[in-house]
Motif scaffolding. Structure first.
Motif, PDB file in Angstrom:
ATOM      1  N   ALA A   1       0.852  -1.186   0.000  1.00  0.00           N
ATOM      2  CA  ALA A   1       0.000   0.000   0.000  1.00  0.00           C
ATOM      3  C   ALA A   1       0.888   1.235   0.000  1.00  0.00           C
ATOM      4  N   ARG A   2       0.634   2.148  -0.910  1.00  0.00           N
ATOM      5  CA  ARG A   2       1.460   3.335  -1.053  1.00  0.00           C
ATOM      6  C   ARG A   2       0.568   4.566  -1.152  1.00  0.00           C
ATOM      7  N   ARG A   3       0.909   5.603  -0.396  1.00  0.00           N
ATOM      8  CA  ARG A   3       0.162   6.863  -0.437  1.00  0.00           C
ATOM      9  C   ARG A   3       1.131   8.026  -0.528  1.00  0.00           C
ATOM     10  N   GLU A   4       0.845   8.945  -1.426  1.00  0.00           N
ATOM     11  CA  GLU A   4       1.615  10.172  -1.589  1.00  0.00           C
ATOM     12  C   GLU A   4       0.618  11.308  -1.676  1.00  0.00           C
ATOM     13  N   SER A   5       0.718  12.284  -0.778  1.00  0.00           N
ATOM     14  CA  SER A   5      -0.320  13.314  -0.726  1.00  0.00           C
ATOM     15  C   SER A   5       0.271  14.677  -0.389  1.00  0.00           C
ATOM     16  N   ASN A   6      -0.327  15.702  -0.972  1.00  0.00           N
ATOM     17  CA  ASN A   6       0.006  17.086  -0.657  1.00  0.00           C
ATOM     18  C   ASN A   6      -1.227  17.951  -0.904  1.00  0.00           C
ATOM     19  N   SER A   7      -1.063  19.250  -0.887  1.00  0.00           N
ATOM     20  CA  SER A   7      -2.212  20.149  -1.025  1.00  0.00           C
ATOM     21  C   SER A   7      -2.793  20.156  -2.433  1.00  0.00           C
ATOM     22  N   ASN A   8      -2.043  19.647  -3.423  1.00  0.00           N
ATOM     23  CA  ASN A   8      -2.513  19.649  -4.816  1.00  0.00           C
ATOM     24  C   ASN A   8      -3.159  18.349  -5.243  1.00  0.00           C
ATOM     25  N   TRP A   9      -2.705  17.216  -4.703  1.00  0.00           N
ATOM     26  CA  TRP A   9      -3.235  15.926  -5.132  1.00  0.00           C
ATOM     27  C   TRP A   9      -2.934  14.852  -4.101  1.00  0.00           C
ATOM     28  N   THR A  10      -3.634  13.741  -4.244  1.00  0.00           N
ATOM     29  CA  THR A  10      -3.397  12.546  -3.426  1.00  0.00           C
ATOM     30  C   THR A  10      -3.357  11.328  -4.344  1.00  0.00           C
ATOM     31  N   LYS A  11      -2.316  10.503  -4.169  1.00  0.00           N
ATOM     32  CA  LYS A  11      -2.175   9.293  -4.965  1.00  0.00           C
ATOM     33  C   LYS A  11      -2.158   8.082  -4.034  1.00  0.00           C
ATOM     34  N   ASN A  12      -3.151   7.224  -4.171  1.00  0.00           N
ATOM     35  CA  ASN A  12      -3.236   5.991  -3.391  1.00  0.00           C
ATOM     36  C   ASN A  12      -3.119   4.795  -4.329  1.00  0.00           C
ATOM     37  N   GLU A  13      -2.323   3.811  -3.937  1.00  0.00           N
ATOM     38  CA  GLU A  13      -2.231   2.608  -4.742  1.00  0.00           C
ATOM     39  C   GLU A  13      -2.119   1.394  -3.826  1.00  0.00           C
ATOM     40  N   LEU A  14      -2.931   0.392  -4.114  1.00  0.00           N
ATOM     41  CA  LEU A  14      -2.921  -0.857  -3.377  1.00  0.00           C
ATOM     42  C   LEU A  14      -2.615  -1.981  -4.358  1.00  0.00           C
ATOM     43  N   ILE A  15      -1.592  -2.786  -4.047  1.00  0.00           N
ATOM     44  CA  ILE A  15      -1.070  -3.767  -5.000  1.00  0.00           C
ATOM     45  C   ILE A  15      -1.000  -5.140  -4.333  1.00  0.00           C
ATOM     46  N   PHE A  16      -1.583  -6.142  -4.995  1.00  0.00           N
ATOM     47  CA  PHE A  16      -1.483  -7.533  -4.560  1.00  0.00           C
ATOM     48  C   PHE A  16      -0.676  -8.294  -5.604  1.00  0.00           C
ATOM     49  N   GLN A  17       0.302  -9.092  -5.148  1.00  0.00           N
ATOM     50  CA  GLN A  17       1.147  -9.828  -6.090  1.00  0.00           C
ATOM     51  C   GLN A  17       1.478 -11.224  -5.555  1.00  0.00           C
ATOM     52  N   ILE A  18       1.589 -12.190  -6.466  1.00  0.00           N
ATOM     53  CA  ILE A  18       2.083 -13.518  -6.141  1.00  0.00           C
ATOM     54  C   ILE A  18       3.075 -13.914  -7.228  1.00  0.00           C
ATOM     55  N   GLY A  19       3.984 -14.852  -6.897  1.00  0.00           N
ATOM     56  CA  GLY A  19       4.933 -15.235  -7.933  1.00  0.00           C
ATOM     57  C   GLY A  19       5.892 -16.325  -7.507  1.00  0.00           C
ATOM     58  N   LEU A  20       6.631 -16.789  -8.498  1.00  0.00           N
ATOM     59  CA  LEU A  20       7.749 -17.702  -8.315  1.00  0.00           C
ATOM     60  C   LEU A  20       9.005 -16.883  -8.569  1.00  0.00           C
ATOM     61  N   ARG A  21       9.824 -16.699  -7.506  1.00  0.00           N
ATOM     62  CA  ARG A  21      10.931 -15.769  -7.596  1.00  0.00           C
ATOM     63  C   ARG A  21      12.244 -16.453  -7.232  1.00  0.00           C
ATOM     64  N   SER A  22      13.342 -15.856  -7.696  1.00  0.00           N
ATOM     65  CA  SER A  22      14.671 -16.372  -7.371  1.00  0.00           C
ATOM     66  C   SER A  22      15.668 -15.230  -7.471  1.00  0.00           C
ATOM     67  N   SER A  23      16.931 -15.538  -7.185  1.00  0.00           N
ATOM     68  CA  SER A  23      18.065 -14.615  -7.239  1.00  0.00           C
ATOM     69  C   SER A  23      18.199 -13.858  -5.923  1.00  0.00           C
ATOM     70  N   PHE A  24      19.322 -13.144  -5.815  1.00  0.00           N
ATOM     71  CA  PHE A  24      19.643 -12.408  -4.603  1.00  0.00           C
ATOM     72  C   PHE A  24      19.751 -10.906  -4.865  1.00  0.00           C
ATOM     73  N   ARG A  25      19.118 -10.435  -5.911  1.00  0.00           N
ATOM     74  CA  ARG A  25      19.167  -9.005  -6.195  1.00  0.00           C
ATOM     75  C   ARG A  25      18.394  -8.218  -5.141  1.00  0.00           C
ATOM     76  N   GLN A  26      18.937  -7.046  -4.789  1.00  0.00           N
ATOM     77  CA  GLN A  26      18.228  -6.140  -3.897  1.00  0.00           C
ATOM     78  C   GLN A  26      17.665  -5.005  -4.744  1.00  0.00           C
ATOM     79  N   LEU A  27      16.338  -4.931  -4.870  1.00  0.00           N
ATOM     80  CA  LEU A  27      15.674  -3.901  -5.659  1.00  0.00           C
ATOM     81  C   LEU A  27      14.850  -3.023  -4.736  1.00  0.00           C
ATOM     82  N   TYR A  28      15.008  -1.719  -4.871  1.00  0.00           N
ATOM     83  CA  TYR A  28      14.329  -0.763  -3.993  1.00  0.00           C
ATOM     84  C   TYR A  28      13.157  -0.128  -4.746  1.00  0.00           C
ATOM     85  N   TYR A  29      11.966  -0.598  -4.441  1.00  0.00           N
ATOM     86  CA  TYR A  29      10.762  -0.023  -5.031  1.00  0.00           C
ATOM     87  C   TYR A  29       9.989   0.826  -4.021  1.00  0.00           C
TER      88      TYR A  29
END
Length: 523
Positions: free
Chosen positions: A493-521
């Motif tokens: 769940a991600r929210r970004e808000s100020n006096s001009n706008w508000t952005k809300n996003e809710l994300i559901f994910q499933i998967g088969l994953r591998s590797s040791f990469r560090q990704l910053y989202y």
């Protein structure tokens, strides 16, 4: 209807998913896509503030998890690399790395990532090791990552993308490292990868958040001191390509870091770096031999040659209050004038930032229950320069904190492991000031500080004052510890808000994953 229910959804996610997945590496020193370092004292000459990317990553199997079947298929699926060779004086391994994710975003419909990767590595003799990874990716991103990618022309931490069916990204990722331990005192590394200096989740000095880059590193260990020098080349995407033959414009960097284990509990690190452009209006400059000496003090050299280069100084501290608990911090100094600081008038050129944090493992004597909490901040215009050809950036991202500057952030992470089940939770709260009406308030390090809004009265959060909330819970079941193959599900769940706008996003994910990469989202 979604807007009416988003607030209780955020509360439920914050309260109900306080943990999510992690794994514990056999070797402490590299941060992976799941999990973070153990907090340990500096006994036996261990230097925790530099992550060791040279060791083949692997995770411990749970106690009692013994081979129940001896078949080749079972071993390859759950315990070994696809290819493993062990000779008299060499080893080799190789695996296919799938990263297949599908999910749903309230703001961008069905989202997915289709990654096919491969990793190979091994050793030659007792002193040389090598590793190489390659990933081919197609993805339809959540709305906030899609917007970030289109604004900066990159996928965070994974470089440039090209269009794929208009709404999707196509991008490739490669990394490689050759590590040669010449003696007990000297190690040489030649890599196309990332680096990290610090004891926390973020680094205000040098982070592994941006894309890979070529580097040559020398690491010297003498007693309680570890001294590292690295020369690297970076890409500037702000300016048009010089030509088809030359590609994007380049810039160079040199980094010196001295880490001293003062006692078994206290360590102090001193950091210095210089970034310079590969060419200017007078022609090609290339690599500057003035920075070739690995033990030279960078700041006096940068000043003595009358250069327009970008010098940065930093401090890293860690104090282990116990075997499992550690306080840590950083201070970064880009530019300052003591007179302007004592005046307290918010001069734009007082560019600095810092970090303070705490982490603990086996919390409440519960094995594999770990927490981390840290605060990061940077004043407006920190890491920025006259132009991007010598700012503290690479592929349109900061070489330090992924939020750039003009922000304050509070990160909280907890993780827990039980046998092959891993849980991880993250809550990040931040405040920052965005540019508005075409005015540079100091957050985007890719903007020239010559376009600053004002000379005095600058403070963190100036501009369009924006609140940021990022909450993520993940659960994973480890299938193969050799390359972190796992079944994973997450809620973000991600929210970004100020006096001009508000952005809300809710994300559901499933998967088969591998590797040791560090990704910053979480940006």
């Amino acid at each position: 209807m979604f807007k009416k229910c988003i607030t209780p959804v955020f509360v439920l996610v914050c309260l109900g998913i306080s943990l999510s997945s992690t794994v514990r590496a056999q070797s402490i020193g590299r941060q992976y896509s799941l999990g973070f370092y153990q907090a340990v004292s500096d006994s036996n000459g261990y230097h925790s503030s530099q992550r060791d990317y040279s060791i083949e990553p692997s995770f411990d199997l749970p106690k009692g998890d013994t081979l129940r079947k001896q078949s080749w298929l079972y071993r390859k699926l759950f315990r070994e690399h696809l290819v493993e060779v062990n000779g008299d004086d060499y080893t080799f391994y190789g695996s296919i790395l799938p990263d297949l994710i599908v999910g749903r975003s309230n703001d961008n419909g069905t989202v997915w990532i289709n990654t096919r990767g491969v990793v190979v590595g091994g050793t030659i003799g007792k002193k040389l090791s090598f590793r190489s990874e390659f990933y081919e990716n197609q993805a339809k991103m959540p709305a906030y990552l899609d917007a970030f990618g289109r604004q900066y022309q990159i996928v965070p931490g994974q470089g440039e993308w090209k269009p794929f069916n208009e709404t999707k990204f196509d991008y490739a990722y490669a990394s490689a490292l050759i590590d040669y331990k010449a003696s007990k005192h000297f190690t040489f590394q030649l890599g196309y990868d990332r680096n990290f200096i610090g004891d926390g989740y973020r680094s205000m000095l040098l982070s592994d958040a941006p894309f890979n880059y070529p580097f040559l590193k020398i690491i010297a260990n003498v007693g309680r001191i570890q001294y590292t020098t690295m020369w690297a080349q970076f890409i500037d995407m702000k300016y048009p390509k010089a030509s088809y033959d030359n590609g994007y414009r380049k810039k160079w960097g040199v980094f010196n870091y001295l880490d001293w284990n003062v006692t078994k509990k206290l360590s102090v690190g001193l950091f210095a770096s210089v970034i310079w452009q590969d060419s200017d209006s007078t022609g090609k400059r290339g690599f500057d031999a003035s920075y070739l000496n690995p033990i030279v003090f960078l700041r006096p050299v940068e000043f003595s040659v009358g250069s327009p280069d970008n010098a940065i100084l930093g401090l890293n501290l860690k104090y282990a209050v116990s075997r499992n608990s550690t306080f840590y911090g950083q201070f970064i100094l880009d530019e300052f004038k003591l007179e302007q600081i004592t005046n307290g008038n918010g001069w734009w050129g007082n560019k600095y930032g810092g970090q303070v944090g705490f982490r603990s493992n086996n919390l409440f004597t519960v094995p594999n229950l770990n927490i981390l909490t840290e605060v990061n901040a940077a004043r407006p215009y920190t890491y920025s320069q006259r132009n991007t050809l010598n700012n503290y950036g690479h592929y349109n991202q900061s070489l330090a904190h992924p939020m750039g500057a003009n922000f304050v952030e509070w990160v909280n992470i907890a993780d827990y492991r039980y046998k092959r089940l891993f849980l991880r939770g993250q809550i990040t709260i931040a405040k920052y000031g965005l540019d508005t009406a075409g005015i540079n308030y100091g957050k985007d390090i890719n903007q020239s500080y010559w376009t600053r809004a004002k000379d005095y009265g600058n403070k963190i959060g100036q501009g369009l004052k924006t609140n940021f909330l990022y909450v993520q819970g993940t659960a994973a079941y480890l299938l193969n510890p050799k390359y972190n193959l796992r079944l994973e599900g997450s809620v973000t769940a991600r929210r970004e808000s100020n006096s001009n706008w508000t952005k809300n996003e809710l994300i559901f994910q499933i998967g088969l994953r591998s590797s040791f990469r560090q990704l910053y989202y979480d940006l």
